[in-house]
Each structure stands twice: as C-alpha cells, then as structure tokens.
Design a protein around this motif. Structure first.
Motif, short mmCIF file in Angstrom:
data_model
loop_
_atom_site.label_atom_id
_atom_site.label_comp_id
_atom_site.label_asym_id
_atom_site.label_seq_id
_atom_site.Cartn_x
_atom_site.Cartn_y
_atom_site.Cartn_z
N VAL A 180 0.90 -1.27 0.00
CA VAL A 180 0.09 -0.05 0.22
C VAL A 180 0.88 1.21 0.13
O VAL A 180 0.26 2.30 0.55
CB VAL A 180 -0.87 -0.12 1.21
N GLU A 181 2.11 1.23 -0.60
CA GLU A 181 3.06 2.40 -0.68
C GLU A 181 2.40 3.36 -1.92
O GLU A 181 1.57 2.91 -2.73
CB GLU A 181 4.27 1.94 -0.99
N GLY A 185 -11.94 6.34 1.14
CA GLY A 185 -12.01 7.58 0.57
C GLY A 185 -10.57 8.14 1.02
O GLY A 185 -9.49 7.54 1.72
N ASP A 186 -10.58 9.36 0.48
CA ASP A 186 -9.45 9.94 0.33
C ASP A 186 -8.77 10.55 1.83
O ASP A 186 -7.76 10.92 1.94
CB ASP A 186 -9.21 11.14 -0.51
N GLY A 187 -9.63 10.48 2.83
CA GLY A 187 -9.45 10.84 4.06
C GLY A 187 -8.65 9.94 4.68
O GLY A 187 -8.15 10.23 5.80
N PRO A 192 -1.74 14.15 3.53
CA PRO A 192 -1.34 15.25 2.45
C PRO A 192 -0.40 15.04 1.57
O PRO A 192 -0.39 15.12 0.53
CB PRO A 192 -0.97 16.30 3.22
N GLU A 193 0.59 14.13 1.67
CA GLU A 193 1.48 13.73 0.97
C GLU A 193 1.29 12.57 0.11
O GLU A 193 2.07 12.18 -0.67
CB GLU A 193 2.99 13.16 1.69
N GLY A 194 -0.08 12.10 0.49
CA GLY A 194 -0.45 10.70 -0.44
C GLY A 194 -0.09 9.47 0.02
O GLY A 194 -0.16 8.61 -0.57
N THR A 195 0.35 9.38 1.23
CA THR A 195 0.68 8.10 1.67
C THR A 195 -0.40 7.73 2.78
O THR A 195 -1.52 8.28 3.18
CB THR A 195 1.92 8.29 2.61
#
Length: 196
Positions: free
Chosen positions: A39-40, A54-56, A60-63
């Motif tokens: 899941v990197e 969800g994106d929550g 903020p860096e996408g990890t």
C-alpha cells in the motif's frame, strides 16, 4: 524447505522472536512489512484502499494514514473485512514470491499476525505461537507503544483469543517473562525446526 507460520497476539513479542530466528538463519517473510509495501504510494493496493475508504485515509503527501485507517477498521468488523479483502491477496502473492526465492534447504518463517483469524495454519508445516497473558499484552501496548488502554483493548479484541491461537500451535513460546527468558526458548524451537 520447512514452512513455518509464526503468530501471536498484538504485544505478545512476536517481532522479537522473529528477529531471533532471523539471527539463527531463518528466512523471514514478514506479513506486516509486506502489508506496508503493498500500500505504498503508487501501488494498486493503495489505490484500492483509497477507493474503498475515501481519500480521508491518505496523508497530504499521499501516503496511507495508518492511525486514521486503524481507527476506522478496528472499530468496525465489516470495514476490517473490506480492508483485509484488499490487502491479504496482495500480501499472499508477494509472500509466495519471497518463499520461492529462499531455496529448498531453507527454514522459511512466515511472520503472520492474523494466521489464526484467517485460518492459515494448514498452509504451514508447523505453527509457532508466541504467547503472553492478555494483561502482559495490554501493559506492553500502553507502556511501550503509547496506546491508550481503550485503543489497546480494541486492537486485542479484533484478534483471535489466546485459546484459539494455542489450539493451532505446534510449538508455544511463553513470552510473559523478561527478555532473557525468551532467547533459550526460541533457540530450542529453532533446533526443532531445523530437524523437522
């Protein structure tokens, strides 16, 4: 090749047993480490998790924001099932690749936290359970990992019971005592694994 499943409840000390076995020459296939790899950022695994939750659950860096995701899935068995349905097949595939690369004479130790929960014991020649009393687990999680007591109890409750883990064990390593008491037990199990 001897295929060993190594498991134990959260806070039981499985990581230390795994480290000792590696120092003796075991090839360690660490399901937790692989679960992080799959899941990197940029992986299909992370995309699937973000789509499901969800994106929550992303920083903020996408990890992957593990604490946030953990708070969601450990409070809801259905959400935990959904996460496992994404991650477990990816972990299984990568684990098989690492095992195949180990060689025919190797003792391959699969470090699998949820071995009992997922009915994986039949996949291994032998199962080693690192056992500790629930009170010991709770103390380690709060004192050493900084979890709140409620969070620690929630994580423990999401796993198999002590009795369920012991029921699948071929070898049990008692890790209720001090670290010095652990090494001789692990060494004795290693000697048995080599002759299996």
């Amino acid at each position: 090749m001897v295929k060993v499943g190594l498991t134990g409840g959260i806070g039981a000390g499985k990581s230390e047993v795994s480290r000792l076995l590696a120092s003796y020459g075991a090839v360690i296939v660490d399901a937790d480490r692989i679960a992080r790899e799959v899941v990197e950022p940029g992986t299909p695994g992370l995309a699937a998790v973000a789509e499901e939750f969800g994106d929550g659950v992303l920083t903020p860096e996408g990890t992957l924001d593990r604490p946030k995701l953990g708070g969601i899935v450990f409070a809801d068995p259905e959400k935990l099932k959904a996460l496992n349905a994404i991650v477990h097949p990816l972990v299984g595939s990568r684990s098989a690749e690492l095992e195949a690369a180990a060689g025919s004479e190797a003792v391959v130790v699969h470090d699998v936290p949820l071995l009992t929960e997922n009915g994986l014991a039949p996949l291994y020649d032998l199962v080693v359970v690192v056992d500790a009393a629930p009170e010991t687990q709770l103390d380690r999680l709060v004192r050493l990992r900084g979890m709140s007591e409620d969070e620690a109890k929630s994580r423990m409750a999401a796993q198999a019971t002590r009795e369920q883990r012991l029921a699948v064990a071929d070898h049990v390593i008692d890790n209720d005592g001090p670290l010095e008491a652990l090494e001789p037990q692990v060494r004795a199990v290693w000697e048995r694994l080599q002759s299996a």
